[in-house]
Scaffold this motif. Structure first.
Motif, short mmCIF file in Angstrom:
data_model
loop_
_atom_site.label_atom_id
_atom_site.label_comp_id
_atom_site.label_asym_id
_atom_site.label_seq_id
_atom_site.Cartn_x
_atom_site.Cartn_y
_atom_site.Cartn_z
N ILE A 10 17.46 24.61 5.60
CA ILE A 10 16.51 23.60 6.07
C ILE A 10 16.79 22.26 5.40
O ILE A 10 16.80 21.20 6.05
N LEU A 11 17.01 22.27 4.10
CA LEU A 11 17.31 21.03 3.39
C LEU A 11 18.56 20.37 3.95
O LEU A 11 18.64 19.15 4.10
N TRP A 12 19.56 21.19 4.26
CA TRP A 12 20.80 20.67 4.84
C TRP A 12 20.55 20.10 6.23
O TRP A 12 21.06 19.01 6.56
N LEU A 13 19.77 20.79 7.05
CA LEU A 13 19.47 20.31 8.40
C LEU A 13 18.78 18.95 8.37
O LEU A 13 19.11 18.05 9.14
N VAL A 14 17.80 18.81 7.47
CA VAL A 14 17.08 17.53 7.35
C VAL A 14 18.06 16.40 7.01
O VAL A 14 18.00 15.31 7.61
N GLU A 15 18.97 16.67 6.11
CA GLU A 15 19.94 15.64 5.72
C GLU A 15 20.87 15.29 6.87
O GLU A 15 21.24 14.11 7.04
N GLN A 16 21.25 16.28 7.66
CA GLN A 16 22.13 15.99 8.81
C GLN A 16 21.41 15.14 9.85
O GLN A 16 21.99 14.19 10.41
N ILE A 17 20.15 15.44 10.09
CA ILE A 17 19.38 14.66 11.07
C ILE A 17 19.21 13.23 10.57
O ILE A 17 19.37 12.26 11.33
N HIS A 51 28.21 15.78 15.82
CA HIS A 51 28.26 15.92 14.37
C HIS A 51 28.32 17.40 13.97
O HIS A 51 29.12 17.78 13.11
N PHE A 52 27.52 18.23 14.60
CA PHE A 52 27.50 19.66 14.29
C PHE A 52 28.85 20.29 14.62
O PHE A 52 29.31 21.21 13.92
N ALA A 53 29.47 19.84 15.71
CA ALA A 53 30.76 20.41 16.10
C ALA A 53 31.81 20.19 15.02
O ALA A 53 32.74 20.98 14.86
#
Length: 316
Positions: free
Chosen positions: A291-298, A121-123
């Motif tokens: 951080i907010l974006w990272l939480v949503e991606q996880i 997903h990150f890629a």
């Protein structure tokens, strides 16, 4: 008449104070505020004079807040966070601009589901970011607090002061066994599990000293046996593939990747058992776009994985 500090004080000093209370280190505070260390020291001197308190004292590890400073930081934080939220409202985070490394500490129970899928997903969405996934350890919360780790994903634990928890998802318990295991149903009771040893995955800081499945079975008056415990999920998989042991896990386990295994829903007091997965990050980053974006991606990746596994279970 006493001086009104709200009107007489440079309010930029309060931002410096809050960052210092979070970092307890003048160098780190200077880096976050993009100023020099002498500038931080000058601001601290002004605050000490105006507030008539030392605020921070030197200790071998850096700085230690005085009781007055601790209370002031606690009271100021929600107000300054609110101002930050208002000022940054409507500003979106651009993942294409992310060119740094993101370090995520992941509990074993989540890592089997998250590792490859999160990387893929990150890629796609943040191709210039370096994703570093590490195993969750008992030291992970301290590493998050020290900014050595960006964010953590684990079961519910009691974090240090200054660590924020955010619910990622609710998971449903599953019992993982080999295909030709004597247990053949889609559900299983604690009584039916009692004859078979438990192969348990340890989540550091959560169940180091106990096995949750065994505790739940004991609560029903049973006498479970624990045959194997480790932090390494693949070691448990190897055990259950070759024995009648069972592995307590959840619907996060990617059962479709293991054709030799089956997932069974355990019933505790007649009901499926659930647990919660949380994101852990430093409270100072509570309103940080990254951080907010990272939480949503996880959250998104875990949701996709669990939905895929549910579809697989229906087909089989």
């Amino acid at each position: 008449m006493a001086k009104d500090l709200f009107f007489s004080m440079d309010l930029n000093l309060l931002r410096t104070f809050l960052v210092l209370s979070q970092e307890l280190n003048t160098r780190k505070a200077a880096e976050r505020l993009f100023v020099s260390q002498p500038a931080i020291s000058q601001s601290l001197q002004k605050l000490r004079s105006q507030l008539d308190d030392p605020l921070f004292v030197k200790v071998p590890t850096g700085l230690k807040a005085t009781p007055f400073a601790e209370e002031m930081a606690k009271d100021l934080t929600p107000h300054l966070n609110g101002i930050s939220t208002v000022l940054n409202r409507g500003r979106e985070f651009d993942p294409l601009s992310l060119q740094s490394s993101v370090k995520i500490a992941v509990a074993p129970i989540v890592l089997t589901c998250l590792s490859g899928s999160l990387y893929r997903h990150f890629a796609k969405v943040a191709p210039y970011c370096t994703l570093e996934l590490v195993a969750w350890k008992t030291s992970s919360i301290d590493q998050i607090q020290n900014d050595d780790t960006t964010i953590g994903v684990s079961l519910n634990q009691s974090p240090n002061q200054g660590i924020h928890l955010e619910l990622i998802t609710e998971v449903e318990a599953k019992v993982i066994v080999r295909n030709n295991h004597p247990l053949t149903g889609d559900t299983v009771t604690a009584q039916q599990l009692e004859p078979y040893p438990i192969a348990s995955v340890i989540t550091p800081g959560y169940n180091d000293g106990f096995t949750e499945a065994a505790v739940l079975m004991q609560n029903e008056g049973l006498n479970p046996s624990i045959g194997f415990r480790t932090e390494f999920v693949m070691a448990v998989v190897d055990v259950i593939e070759n024995t009648d042991f069972f592995m307590p896990h959840s619907d996060l386990f990617p059962i479709q990747r293991y054709p030799s295994l089956r997932a069974i829903t355990p019933l505790i007091n007649g009901e499926p058992y659930t647990n919660s997965i949380y994101a852990y990050y430093h409270a100072k980053h509570k309103d940080t776009a990254l951080i907010l974006w990272l939480v949503e991606q996880i959250k998104w990746v875990i949701k996709q994985e669990t939905q895929g596994q549910k579809l697989f279970n229906k087909k089989t």
